[in-house]
Scaffold this motif. Structure first.
Motif, short mmCIF file in Angstrom:
data_model
loop_
_atom_site.label_atom_id
_atom_site.label_comp_id
_atom_site.label_asym_id
_atom_site.label_seq_id
_atom_site.Cartn_x
_atom_site.Cartn_y
_atom_site.Cartn_z
N UNK A 73 -5.68 -55.56 15.46
CA UNK A 73 -5.55 -56.83 14.75
C UNK A 73 -5.62 -58.05 15.64
N UNK A 74 -5.56 -57.84 16.96
CA UNK A 74 -5.53 -58.96 17.90
C UNK A 74 -6.74 -58.98 18.83
N UNK A 75 -7.34 -57.84 19.07
CA UNK A 75 -8.48 -57.74 19.98
C UNK A 75 -9.58 -56.93 19.31
N UNK A 76 -10.20 -57.54 18.31
CA UNK A 76 -11.20 -56.83 17.52
C UNK A 76 -12.35 -56.29 18.34
N UNK A 77 -12.71 -57.01 19.44
CA UNK A 77 -13.89 -56.61 20.21
C UNK A 77 -13.70 -55.25 20.89
N UNK A 78 -12.45 -54.78 21.04
CA UNK A 78 -12.21 -53.48 21.65
C UNK A 78 -12.38 -52.34 20.67
N UNK A 79 -12.59 -52.66 19.39
CA UNK A 79 -12.60 -51.63 18.36
C UNK A 79 -13.82 -51.71 17.46
N UNK A 80 -14.92 -52.30 17.96
CA UNK A 80 -16.12 -52.45 17.13
C UNK A 80 -16.65 -51.11 16.63
N UNK A 81 -16.51 -50.07 17.43
CA UNK A 81 -17.02 -48.75 17.01
C UNK A 81 -16.34 -48.26 15.75
N UNK A 82 -15.12 -48.72 15.51
CA UNK A 82 -14.35 -48.28 14.35
C UNK A 82 -14.66 -49.09 13.09
#
Length: 440
Positions: A73-82
């Motif tokens: 919820x705070x660092x979306x760029x780390x979870x783009x694959x999801x």
């Protein structure tokens, strides 16, 4: 975040169950409490709602980019694959607090997803898509979402119809970005007493725009903003940053607007802006702001895209902040005899994080360091007769918190010291703003 926390605390379990707590929160004067920063746990306006107090104090004291921040919820760029690989439209405004995030998500997701990823960016503040103005500036009747559809709900319905029901309503064939480029208006007041800045919608294919000419504009010793590099050795400009006398926030990309107002405003102090003081003069008159501006433009010049600043800095302090604000200086007219100094975008950088967000490095007073940071993206046409201006300083409060200049722990250090901050402007240590110029 402070304004949000206090407003949400009023809806908390404690406030609902205890009318005394509810009454206390209703009577909290947020502006008065801003004069008592940093707060102490158990002695703040949120003391009766400890979950919200902990939330604010933890955010203020966590400067490092650690696991606390590296969440979906705070660092979306780390979870783009999801993220789901479905057609997406990311909407925002030039005066929203999430403008930069909107474009960063577009860039990151476009590289990873097969389904279309689109952007809609208007001249709006946070969530205010159905009006044609932001702050005290109006962008014309077409600036509202209502010029693209009947209303915001209708616009979303058209999007869903196109991708979920395969309706042929034109949305599938549109380019990747629909941007509102501000500028081109008369500069006079309209019937609602707002400055008419104008603008128009335009489709684009990518971000940054492929035809962008990234151009450095250098901060010169004489106060000019020039595409020519400085030629002298040893040139610099120094100002005094007093944490007890911060520069007041006058507009910008904010969400909520509970304490500070979002949008475009004439950059002049006014009683409606927290921290403004009599005689309410233009910000450019302050001694703690370095002002750099171009000559009067002889032809139109469009700036659309990401904006960044490179500063060569030194300070008398171990840690301090530097701010930058890009301004469209509109020429004087009968409604604005001193012209209208319209803020476009701004940002701030804390010197201890100049090399890494994950590990702080304090400065040695007097040594020269490089400082690079991004402003929010913007899209603006500077008309001929206007000037481009950049203000450099060390505070913009309460939009951003104030650095006490001590180098001590963030969010808890009760001590404050005055810093003498220097921008170097020499041949070997040049400072500049990088503007995304769009050829006409």
């Amino acid at each position: 975040q402070l304004g949000w926390a206090i407003s949400q605390a009023k809806l908390s379990k404690e406030a609902i169950e205890n009318p005394v707590v509810a009454k206390y929160l209703d009577e909290v004067n947020q502006e008065d409490w801003l004069l008592r920063l940093p707060w102490k746990k158990g002695h703040s306006p949120l003391k009766w709602t400890p979950a919200y107090e902990d939330y604010i104090l933890e955010e203020w004291s966590r400067g490092e980019y650690d696991d606390y921040w590296k969440q979906p919820g705070l660092a979306g760029e780390l979870f783009y694959d999801e993220w789901s690989d479905i057609p997406q439209i990311h909407t925002g405004g030039w005066y929203d607090s999430y403008t930069r995030t909107t474009f960063e998500n577009y860039i990151g997701l476009s590289k990873k997803k097969k389904a279309p990823v689109r952007v809609l960016m208007g001249p709006w503040t946070h969530g205010q898509r159905s009006v044609s103005y932001a702050g005290e500036v109006d962008f014309g009747l077409t600036a509202s979402i209502n010029s693209l559809a009947e209303n915001w709900d209708d616009y979303r319905l058209l999007w869903f119809d196109a991708w979920m029901k395969d309706f042929d309503n034109g949305f599938q064939d549109q380019n990747s970005l629909l941007l509102f480029i501000m500028g081109g208006g008369s500069g006079l007041k309209n019937e609602q007493e707002r400055m008419q800045h104008g603008g128009q919608w335009r489709f684009e294919n990518e971000w940054p725009l492929a035809r962008t000419k990234f151009t450095p504009y250098y901060f010169l010793k004489d106060g000019s903003l020039s595409t020519y590099k400085p030629l002298n050795n040893g040139d610099s400009s120094t100002f005094k940053f007093d944490p007890d006398n911060p520069i007041p926030t006058i507009g910008g990309g904010l969400s909520g607007g509970i304490i500070a107002q979002a949008g475009a405003f004439h950059q002049i102090e006014n009683p409606v802006f927290f921290g403004s003081k009599a005689p309410f003069l233009p910000l450019e008159s302050r001694s703690d702001i370095l002002v750099f501006e171009t000559e009067v433009l002889s032809e139109d010049l469009e700036v659309t895209g990401p904006v960044s600043v490179h500063l060569e800095i030194s300070s008398s302090a171990k840690d301090t902040d530097f701010t930058a604000k890009l301004i469209d200086v509109c020429p004087p007219n009968e409604d604005y005899p001193d012209g209208f100094h319209m803020n476009l975008t701004d940002s701030i950088m804390r010197a201890r994080y100049r090399n890494s967000w994950e590990k702080e490095e304090l400065m040695t007073p007097g040594e020269i360091y490089s400082l690079d940071f991004e402003l929010y993206p913007t899209g603006n046409l500077f008309k001929s007769g206007h000037k481009i201006r950049v203000d450099i300083s060390s505070s913009n409060f309460p939009r951003f918190d104030i650095n006490p200049n001590t180098g001590g722990p963030l969010g808890v250090d009760q001590a404050k010291i005055i810093a003498l901050n220097t921008i170097h402007q020499s041949k070997d240590h040049a400072s500049y703003i990088m503007l995304p110029i769009i050829p006409q």
